[in-house]
Motif scaffolding. Structure first.
Motif, PDB file in Angstrom:
ATOM      1  N   THR A  16      16.703  22.596 -29.895  1.00 40.17           N
ATOM      2  CA  THR A  16      18.007  22.838 -29.272  1.00 40.17           C
ATOM      3  C   THR A  16      17.933  23.549 -27.913  1.00 40.17           C
ATOM      4  O   THR A  16      18.774  23.276 -27.053  1.00 40.17           O
ATOM      5  CB  THR A  16      18.944  23.622 -30.216  1.00 40.17           C
ATOM      6  N   PRO A  17      16.945  24.436 -27.666  1.00 40.13           N
ATOM      7  CA  PRO A  17      16.878  25.024 -26.329  1.00 40.13           C
ATOM      8  C   PRO A  17      16.669  23.992 -25.216  1.00 40.13           C
ATOM      9  O   PRO A  17      16.995  24.257 -24.053  1.00 40.13           O
ATOM     10  CB  PRO A  17      15.683  25.982 -26.426  1.00 40.13           C
ATOM     11  N   ARG A  18      16.146  22.819 -25.575  1.00 39.29           N
ATOM     12  CA  ARG A  18      15.947  21.762 -24.578  1.00 39.29           C
ATOM     13  C   ARG A  18      17.155  20.829 -24.495  1.00 39.29           C
ATOM     14  O   ARG A  18      17.244  20.024 -23.572  1.00 39.29           O
ATOM     15  CB  ARG A  18      14.688  20.952 -24.912  1.00 39.29           C
ATOM     16  N   LEU A  19      18.055  20.937 -25.463  1.00 45.14           N
ATOM     17  CA  LEU A  19      19.217  20.055 -25.507  1.00 45.14           C
ATOM     18  C   LEU A  19      20.470  20.694 -24.929  1.00 45.14           C
ATOM     19  O   LEU A  19      21.348  19.997 -24.407  1.00 45.14           O
ATOM     20  CB  LEU A  19      19.504  19.633 -26.955  1.00 45.14           C
ATOM     21  N   TYR A  20      20.553  22.026 -25.039  1.00 45.24           N
ATOM     22  CA  TYR A  20      21.770  22.722 -24.632  1.00 45.24           C
ATOM     23  C   TYR A  20      21.430  23.919 -23.743  1.00 45.24           C
ATOM     24  O   TYR A  20      20.488  24.654 -24.009  1.00 45.24           O
ATOM     25  CB  TYR A  20      22.530  23.225 -25.859  1.00 45.24           C
TER      26      TYR A  20
END
Length: 253
Positions: A137-141
């Motif tokens: 998720t850190p790479r998605l949002y």
């Protein structure tokens, strides 16, 4: 591989005074510990307790599980002794972080006597297995400096697919997703390397494999030949299975 070598220590449970390596952050997606107990119990009905180690059973299970889903086989030498020490702190400092760059990955594997080629080949194990949503998720949002919110390095269609699996909610953080998100991680094959080339890999350490000319050459070679990947992976796993092994009367120094 266990932190101190192939000694089965990842199976040791935490105690009130000591957090074991199976509960360390890098190992939180590991599952199936109880499955090892089943063949262990069956063997000890036929043989004296202590004849077969959990370390040997883990090594055999890894080989047979990969073979069962279409991967290669390799020779597993037996006679490992089980370890008696398992520290979460050692897992954190010894296991390769999913944020390492290419040189960091090389250095990490070199500490266990493994080469750059071994590192790239063994990274191919990410064609199967699971991780948690909070790892991606850190790479998605809210990716730093991104106008879209996602890591611009990632393939845009991959981002859309992963967002459906990992919505930006606290309840979804612990959801499991396949590390090979484009094929579901059910078959051992070269698809992981194709994902890396297409910018559809989960971790920054996956991306790192093609960040240098040496790494990119190795990835392209493995992606183009399943037979080459299988033979190289089998050889690397044989070597990995000898790391830190104790036999006979040997003890940890």
């Amino acid at each position: 591989m266990n932190v101190q070598g192939c000694d089965g220590s990842v199976l040791l449970a935490s105690t009130p005074g000591s957090k074991a390596e199976e509960d360390a952050g890098p190992n939180l997606s590991l599952q199936g510990f109880s499955i090892i107990d089943q063949p262990k119990a069956a063997l000890e009905k036929r043989c004296l307790e202590g004849v077969f180690s959990c370390a040997d059973i883990l090594a055999l299970a890894a080989r047979d599980a990969i073979s069962f889903i279409g991967g290669p086989k390799w020779k597993v030498h037996l006679g490992r002794k089980d370890g008696s020490v398992a520290l979460a702190s050692e897992a954190i400092t010894n296991l390769p972080a999913d944020t390492l760059n290419y040189q960091g990955l090389i250095n990490n594997f070199a500490k266990k006597g493994r080469s750059e080629s071994d590192m790239v080949v063994l990274s191919g194990a990410h064609t199967i297995g699971l991780t948690h949503c909070f790892k991606v998720t850190p790479r998605l949002y809210n990716f730093p400096g991104s106008s879209t919110g996602s890591d611009p390095y990632l393939n845009s269609t991959f981002v859309v697919a992963e967002k459906k699996l990992c919505p930006k909610t606290q309840s979804a953080a612990g959801n499991f997703i396949h590390m090979d998100g484009t094929k579901g991680g059910q078959t051992f094959d070269t698809n992981y390397y194709s994902n890396v080339i297409a910018h559809k890999a989960i971790f920054k350490s996956d991306d790192a494999l093609i960040s240098t000319s040496s790494g990119r050459t190795k990835v392209l070679s493995l992606a183009s030949s399943q037979s080459r990947f299988f033979s190289s992976f089998a050889a690397a796993m044989e070597k990995m299975g000898r790391v830190g092994v104790l036999t006979g009367t040997q003890v940890k120094s």
